[in-house]
Enzyme design. Sequence first.
Site, PDB file in Angstrom:
ATOM      1  N   PHE A 182      13.082 -37.054  30.926  1.00 39.72           N
ATOM      2  CA  PHE A 182      14.403 -37.680  30.845  1.00 39.72           C
ATOM      3  C   PHE A 182      14.298 -39.098  31.427  1.00 39.72           C
ATOM      4  O   PHE A 182      15.092 -39.509  32.271  1.00 39.72           O
ATOM      5  CB  PHE A 182      15.467 -36.874  31.600  1.00 39.72           C
ATOM      6  CG  PHE A 182      15.521 -35.420  31.233  1.00 39.72           C
ATOM      7  CD1 PHE A 182      16.211 -34.998  30.107  1.00 39.72           C
ATOM      8  CD2 PHE A 182      14.875 -34.468  32.013  1.00 39.72           C
ATOM      9  CE1 PHE A 182      16.263 -33.644  29.768  1.00 39.72           C
ATOM     10  CE2 PHE A 182      14.913 -33.119  31.692  1.00 39.72           C
ATOM     11  CZ  PHE A 182      15.611 -32.702  30.553  1.00 39.72           C
ATOM     12  N   CYS A 230      22.459 -33.958  38.896  1.00 42.69           N
ATOM     13  CA  CYS A 230      23.603 -34.862  39.079  1.00 42.69           C
ATOM     14  C   CYS A 230      24.914 -34.113  38.852  1.00 42.69           C
ATOM     15  O   CYS A 230      25.958 -34.734  38.632  1.00 42.69           O
ATOM     16  CB  CYS A 230      23.497 -36.074  38.164  1.00 42.69           C
ATOM     17  SG  CYS A 230      23.474 -35.679  36.398  1.00 42.69           S
ATOM     18  N   ASP A 263      11.705 -38.827  26.558  1.00 46.30           N
ATOM     19  CA  ASP A 263      13.158 -38.875  26.413  1.00 46.30           C
ATOM     20  C   ASP A 263      13.490 -38.660  24.945  1.00 46.30           C
ATOM     21  O   ASP A 263      12.697 -39.016  24.065  1.00 46.30           O
ATOM     22  CB  ASP A 263      13.718 -40.221  26.895  1.00 46.30           C
ATOM     23  CG  ASP A 263      15.199 -40.151  27.236  1.00 46.30           C
ATOM     24  OD1 ASP A 263      15.538 -40.131  28.440  1.00 46.30           O
ATOM     25  OD2 ASP A 263      16.030 -40.113  26.304  1.00 46.30           O
ATOM     26  N   SER A 264      14.667 -38.112  24.683  1.00 41.71           N
ATOM     27  CA  SER A 264      15.053 -37.859  23.297  1.00 41.71           C
ATOM     28  C   SER A 264      15.658 -39.088  22.618  1.00 41.71           C
ATOM     29  O   SER A 264      15.813 -39.104  21.399  1.00 41.71           O
ATOM     30  CB  SER A 264      16.059 -36.705  23.237  1.00 41.71           C
ATOM     31  OG  SER A 264      17.230 -37.044  23.959  1.00 41.71           O
ATOM     32  N   ASP A 323      14.660 -35.310  35.765  1.00 40.24           N
ATOM     33  CA  ASP A 323      15.946 -35.945  36.075  1.00 40.24           C
ATOM     34  C   ASP A 323      16.901 -35.761  34.895  1.00 40.24           C
ATOM     35  O   ASP A 323      17.248 -36.721  34.201  1.00 40.24           O
ATOM     36  CB  ASP A 323      15.720 -37.429  36.379  1.00 40.24           C
ATOM     37  CG  ASP A 323      16.982 -38.115  36.870  1.00 40.24           C
ATOM     38  OD1 ASP A 323      17.887 -37.423  37.353  1.00 40.24           O
ATOM     39  OD2 ASP A 323      17.052 -39.357  36.765  1.00 40.24           O
ATOM     40  N   ARG A 347      13.545 -43.323  43.247  1.00 40.85           N
ATOM     41  CA  ARG A 347      12.405 -43.810  42.450  1.00 40.85           C
ATOM     42  C   ARG A 347      11.318 -44.364  43.357  1.00 40.85           C
ATOM     43  O   ARG A 347      10.128 -44.083  43.181  1.00 40.85           O
ATOM     44  CB  ARG A 347      12.883 -44.900  41.480  1.00 40.85           C
ATOM     45  CG  ARG A 347      13.777 -44.409  40.365  1.00 40.85           C
ATOM     46  CD  ARG A 347      14.418 -45.576  39.639  1.00 40.85           C
ATOM     47  NE  ARG A 347      15.328 -45.105  38.594  1.00 40.85           N
ATOM     48  CZ  ARG A 347      16.469 -45.683  38.257  1.00 40.85           C
ATOM     49  NH1 ARG A 347      16.864 -46.773  38.890  1.00 40.85           N
ATOM     50  NH2 ARG A 347      17.222 -45.195  37.296  1.00 40.85           N
TER      51      ARG A 347
END
Length: 394
Positions: free
Chosen positions: A226, A338, A248-249, A298, A210
């Site tokens: 995300f 990831c 983002d959801s 991400d 970040r």
Amino acid sequence: MTKITLHQGKDKAAWQLHPWVFSGAIAKMDNKPANGTVVRVFNAADEFIAFGVYNAFSRVAVRLLEWNPERTVDGDWWRDRLKRSIGLRKHLLTADNTTVRLVFAEADFLPGLIVDKYGDFISIQVHSSGAELVKATIVDELVAQLDPRGIYERSDLKSREHEGLPDANGLLYGETPPEFVDVVENGIQYKINIVEGQKSGFYCDQRDNRWLTAQYAKGKRVLDCFCYSGGFTLNAFKQGAAEVVSVDSSALAMETLKRNVVNNGFDGDKHISVQSDVNKYLRKLGEDGERFDIIVLDPPKYAPSRSALDKASRAYKDLNRRGLMLLESGGLLATFSCSGAMDIDTFKQVIAWAALDAGKEIQFIRQFIQPEDHPVRASFPEGEYLKGLLVRVV
């Protein structure tokens, strides 16, 4: 203590300190141990290899703990390992960083145990039967070492199902964390939700990335996809971003992010929060002709196993293609995976395919990795799961 003997030729990884013994490697056991109990592992020549914990449900039938035959794997052994793991991270806890991963499972010779410190609270995840059996000892030692206000368990993991364990969520010590716990990372204040948030409450594995990505953000228009509780968004604002669009959801993630923007004193007029499926929103941005200077992708784990890698590669390619189409020459894409099953070379190839499909020429100008509180043990390369690339459109 049960004695387990491995098939001839199936002991090489164990001798090399790899912590997993698969069920197919076991030739015989002198009795059947209870799940989570300590066993002795020998090779076909009857030579001692290591102590481990056994589980009949899992493909990883034994998780090796200790290779010194003179040591006893008991409560004191677990306490000593915890002390060592915590001691290696204490320098990371400062006024500017009050959140850190204290235990990273196999990387710290503590298979099945994750411990995260969030300000005055600790969140733990237990995903092996061996760690489950000594959970009370683990909690007691964490209290002795860190004196937290509370320790909360978030063991709602698919891996527990593979170990024959039910989900386990709840308070283990002290106070239940409030709805929002205050933490600081990179000098930025966060209000995070330990009880209902994703994973253990926060993704401290992106701390360094970040900050590094934000060094390019001054005066730029940034799209953070995300975004969760806003790690990349907030770091970008701290470094002077002109505008950040966060997507983002999760409704909880967006609510948390809005609080974090306000609490840090950033200009809310420069922030646009969008609750949406990221792929759908990227498609809409492309249709609307929107462009950004920096885009962060991400996503969650697309490849939980090697068998899912082909499907995941297609998903990563499509996601990054959509992102690259929103960048002009000089624009930057910070993209991450990831998925431990995807190595960095494969990830580079996927991004190269995405660029080709997007009609963009690109350069890789930086590689991102997980931070030092998520170390990669030399004998356990599977612990290297987080990788990322900073991509420049030319």
